[in-house]
Design a protein around this motif. Structure first.
Motif, mmCIF file in Angstrom:
data_model
loop_
_atom_site.group_PDB
_atom_site.id
_atom_site.type_symbol
_atom_site.label_atom_id
_atom_site.label_comp_id
_atom_site.label_asym_id
_atom_site.label_seq_id
_atom_site.Cartn_x
_atom_site.Cartn_y
_atom_site.Cartn_z
ATOM 1 N N GLN A 59 0.842 -1.197 0.000
ATOM 2 C CA GLN A 59 0.000 0.000 0.000
ATOM 3 C C GLN A 59 0.882 1.253 0.000
ATOM 4 O OE1 GLN A 59 -3.811 0.585 1.189
ATOM 5 N NE2 GLN A 59 -3.377 1.559 3.154
ATOM 6 N N HIS A 97 1.173 12.535 3.604
ATOM 7 C CA HIS A 97 0.132 11.869 4.408
ATOM 8 C C HIS A 97 0.238 12.363 5.855
ATOM 9 C CE1 HIS A 97 -2.105 8.644 6.311
ATOM 10 N NE2 HIS A 97 -2.179 7.903 5.210
ATOM 11 N N ASP A 142 -12.755 8.300 5.597
ATOM 12 C CA ASP A 142 -11.676 8.000 4.651
ATOM 13 C C ASP A 142 -12.132 8.504 3.280
ATOM 14 O OD1 ASP A 142 -9.470 7.046 3.385
ATOM 15 O OD2 ASP A 142 -9.737 4.932 3.963
HETATM 16 C C1 BG6 Z 1 -5.126 6.823 4.034
HETATM 17 C C2 BG6 Z 1 -6.021 5.944 3.218
HETATM 18 O O1 BG6 Z 1 -4.512 7.756 3.227
HETATM 19 O O2 BG6 Z 1 -4.121 5.999 4.648
HETATM 20 C C3 BG6 Z 1 -6.642 4.884 4.126
HETATM 21 O O3 BG6 Z 1 -7.020 6.711 2.579
HETATM 22 C C4 BG6 Z 1 -5.550 4.091 4.819
HETATM 23 O O4 BG6 Z 1 -7.461 4.034 3.347
HETATM 24 C C5 BG6 Z 1 -4.648 5.065 5.546
HETATM 25 O O5 BG6 Z 1 -6.146 3.174 5.716
HETATM 26 C C6 BG6 Z 1 -3.473 4.389 6.271
HETATM 27 O O6 BG6 Z 1 -2.756 3.580 5.415
HETATM 28 P P1 BG6 Z 1 -1.544 2.731 5.953
HETATM 29 O O7 BG6 Z 1 -1.050 1.920 4.779
HETATM 30 O O8 BG6 Z 1 -0.513 3.706 6.431
HETATM 31 O O9 BG6 Z 1 -2.098 1.882 7.065
#
Ligand code: BG6
Length: 299
Positions: free
Chosen positions: A93, A167, A212
């Motif tokens: 991800q 993020h 989200d």
């Molecule tokens: C956000 C996404 O940006 O990040 C979510 O929209 C996701 O869907 C969140 O759960 C955290 O992602 P991760 O990979 O850091 O657990």
């Protein structure tokens, strides 16, 4: 006898200071002190884990359960999401930039006391799925925190298609008491409702369940009003068409191994970038710049 002249001149700014330290799990980290603020930046992910103005609460939330390990993202601070956002089949991800150790290219204490640090994403096997590119992150620490992601397509013939995002996890007093403004009228994809499309009707967004959302085609600054910490956080951005708002709420918080069960109350992610339909296509030789300036003011 000491004369007045030998006293430090407090009207002149003290130059910014950078110290190289072993951070958590002995991962290399830069500590930055400026006359207005302090910050911590891990080479792992070019990740800002801490920014705090003098006499203010920390700007960024960091999970007490975060991992600090190779090939694992840090939970909190500002992960850099690149070159894709969300899941990509067969791949992790949110891209690979957040789990690589970036190269320190330059650090510049400025005459006014601010500090700028340039880091570059190293070449890595995952990058070979893309045309050749460079990705630099420039972090500027002063009374505000500035981040800039510069991506250059170095291919002679192929376009570079990617998503990017800062993020950012903001520290809040209590997420149920905050309001988020700046997104009224924007269209969004609701990830909690299977990516259903809808339009934001609220001037002030409040959080009382899992949120989200990918807001598309929105370049406006966003503000978070936090009555408990008595402050207004402001996110100004350039080169960003998307804003993502995320809070995992209770069930997701319990499911995440690197996040405390109650920590959802103390954070909200307001993320600036270009994702989904706003992904970027860079022609050969072109550079894209995503930048944010994060600030806080007392209420
Ligand atoms: C956000 C996404 O940006 O990040 C979510 O929209 C996701 O869907 C969140 O759960 C955290 O992602 P991760 O990979 O850091 O657990």
């Amino acid at each position: 006898m000491q004369t007045e002249k030998t006293q430090p001149d407090i009207t002149k700014p003290v130059p910014g200071r950078i110290t190289f330290l072993d951070g958590q799990n002995e991962m290399p980290m830069l500590e930055v002190i400026t006359p207005w603020s302090s910050a911590e930046i891990y080479l792992h992910g070019a990740h800002v884990t801490h920014f705090k103005k003098v006499n203010d609460a920390p700007l960024l939330f960091m999970s007490q359960c975060s991992r600090f390990a190779d090939n694992q993202p840090i939970r909190g601070g500002i992960p850099i999401i690149f070159p894709w956002f969300g899941m990509r089949e067969g791949l992790g991800q949110h891209g690979f930039a957040r789990i690589k150790r970036w190269d320190l290219k330059e650090f510049v204490p400025q005459a006014d006391g601010s500090v700028s640090i340039r880091l570059r994403l190293p070449d890595c096997p995952e990058a070979s799925a893309f045309p050749p590119f460079t990705a630099d992150c420039i972090i500027t620490v002063k009374d505000t925190l500035g981040l800039r992601l510069e991506v250059t397509n170095q291919s002679q013939e192929d376009a570079l298609v990617f998503e990017n995002c800062f993020h950012t996890y903001f520290e809040v007093g209590n997420v149920t008491e905050i309001s988020i403004s700046g997104l009224e009228g924007a269209e969004y994809l609701d990830k909690v409702a299977n990516f259903a499309r809808a339009r934001e009707t609220r001037r002030e967004i409040r959080i009382a369940s899992e949120v989200d959302r990918i807001y598309l085609d929105t370049t406006a600054p966003v503000e978070i009003i936090d009555p408990r910490l008595s402050r207004r956080l402001r996110i100004e951005k350039a080169g960003s068409a998307s804003t993502v708002v995320w809070n995992p709420w209770i069930t997701k918080a319990q499911q995440m191994p690197d996040f405390g069960n109650d920590e959802y109350l103390r954070m909200v992610c307001v993320e600036s970038g270009n994702v989904s339909a706003n992904q970027i296509t860079l022609n050969p030789g072109e550079t894209s710049v995503l930048s944010v300036t994060l600030s806080s003011q007392p209420l």
